[in-house]
Design a protein around this motif. Structure first.
Motif, short mmCIF file in Angstrom:
data_model
loop_
_atom_site.label_atom_id
_atom_site.label_comp_id
_atom_site.label_asym_id
_atom_site.label_seq_id
_atom_site.Cartn_x
_atom_site.Cartn_y
_atom_site.Cartn_z
N TYR A 227 21.44 28.84 11.97
CA TYR A 227 20.76 28.15 13.06
C TYR A 227 21.66 28.10 14.29
N ARG A 228 22.93 27.73 14.11
CA ARG A 228 23.87 27.64 15.23
C ARG A 228 24.20 29.03 15.79
N LEU A 229 24.05 30.07 15.00
CA LEU A 229 24.26 31.43 15.49
C LEU A 229 23.30 31.72 16.65
N HIS A 230 22.08 31.19 16.57
CA HIS A 230 21.06 31.43 17.59
C HIS A 230 20.82 30.23 18.52
N HIS A 231 21.31 29.06 18.13
CA HIS A 231 21.15 27.85 18.93
C HIS A 231 22.48 27.11 18.92
N GLY B 180 25.18 39.51 10.60
CA GLY B 180 24.82 40.48 11.62
C GLY B 180 23.36 40.88 11.57
N ALA B 181 22.69 40.60 10.47
CA ALA B 181 21.27 40.97 10.32
C ALA B 181 20.33 39.81 10.64
N VAL B 182 20.88 38.63 10.94
CA VAL B 182 20.03 37.48 11.26
C VAL B 182 19.48 37.67 12.68
N GLN C 253 14.96 34.86 10.02
CA GLN C 253 14.47 36.24 10.13
C GLN C 253 15.65 37.19 10.03
N LEU C 254 15.55 38.10 9.03
CA LEU C 254 16.58 39.13 8.85
C LEU C 254 15.97 40.48 9.21
N ASP C 255 16.79 41.35 9.78
CA ASP C 255 16.28 42.71 10.00
C ASP C 255 16.35 43.47 8.69
N GLY C 256 15.87 44.68 8.66
CA GLY C 256 15.80 45.46 7.42
C GLY C 256 17.07 46.19 7.03
N SER C 257 18.16 45.97 7.75
CA SER C 257 19.37 46.76 7.52
C SER C 257 20.02 46.49 6.17
N LEU C 258 19.73 45.39 5.53
CA LEU C 258 20.35 45.05 4.25
C LEU C 258 19.62 45.64 3.05
N ALA C 259 18.39 46.06 3.24
CA ALA C 259 17.56 46.49 2.12
C ALA C 259 17.75 47.97 1.80
N THR D 16 26.67 34.74 4.53
CA THR D 16 27.97 35.39 4.44
C THR D 16 28.08 36.39 5.59
N ALA D 17 29.24 37.00 5.74
CA ALA D 17 29.51 37.88 6.89
C ALA D 17 28.51 39.03 7.01
#
Length: 178
Positions: A113-117, A146-148, A171-177, A141-142
């Motif tokens: 949350y704090r990453l974006h706010h 980056g995908a959030v 919301q995560l992007d698809g880079s982890l899948a 985790t690290a």
């Protein structure tokens, strides 16, 4: 897109029933419901002690489990107050602040949350008097940090009276899948 939840083996010990660990599309998802004590009204000595014990047990479990967990999203009602909360809550336990600090500093997690706010107060829980705080959190985790792509509060369920908590959407992007 449909994804499958795969329960993961995790020795939860005294945290059983308050922590659930599953794998979703290559990310370990940890659902958490932390022990409660009221930050606005005085809680009983027994309730405060249960919360202290839970906070210590959860911290120990993370120290043992998290280093081998891989990409992880931990989300839920942790019942710890966001340290940026700007109004006085008279009964916040010092152990709550210590656990939040440990999540970030010792366990290397990022508050999604704090990453974006990064600034300002946020309320996810409100008691009957109208006082509230951010008790609901998402930590990553690290690698997933980056995908959030977003982490927002949805107040409609609380405002409609379905619960005393706002929903938390990550919301995560698809880079982890991959």
């Amino acid at each position: 897109m449909r994804v499958a939840l795969e329960p993961l083996e995790a020795d939860l010990g005294e945290l059983a029933g308050r922590v659930c660990v599953v794998s979703v599309a290559g990310v370990t998802l940890v659902g958490v419901y932390g022990a409660a004590s009221d930050p606005v009204r005085y809680s009983s000595k027994a309730q405060r002690q249960r919360k202290r014990e839970w906070l210590a047990a959860y911290d120990r479990w993370l120290a043992d489990w998290l280093p081998g967990a891989g990409p992880t999203l931990m989300v839920g009602d942790l019942n710890i107050v966001d340290p940026q909360h700007d109004s006085r809550l008279p009964y916040v336990l010092p152990e709550e602040a210590a656990l939040y600090d440990a999540l970030v500093r010792r366990h290397g997690l990022t508050d999604a949350y704090r990453l974006h706010h990064p600034d300002g107060d946020a309320i996810t829980w409100v008691d009957h008097s109208g006082a509230g705080c951010r008790y609901d959190h998402a930590f990553v985790t690290a690698e997933p940090a980056g995908a959030v792509r977003g982490c927002d509060l949805l107040h409609a369920p609380r405002e409609a009276g379905f619960t005393d908590h706002s929903a938390l959407r990550v919301q995560l992007d698809g880079s982890l899948a991959g």
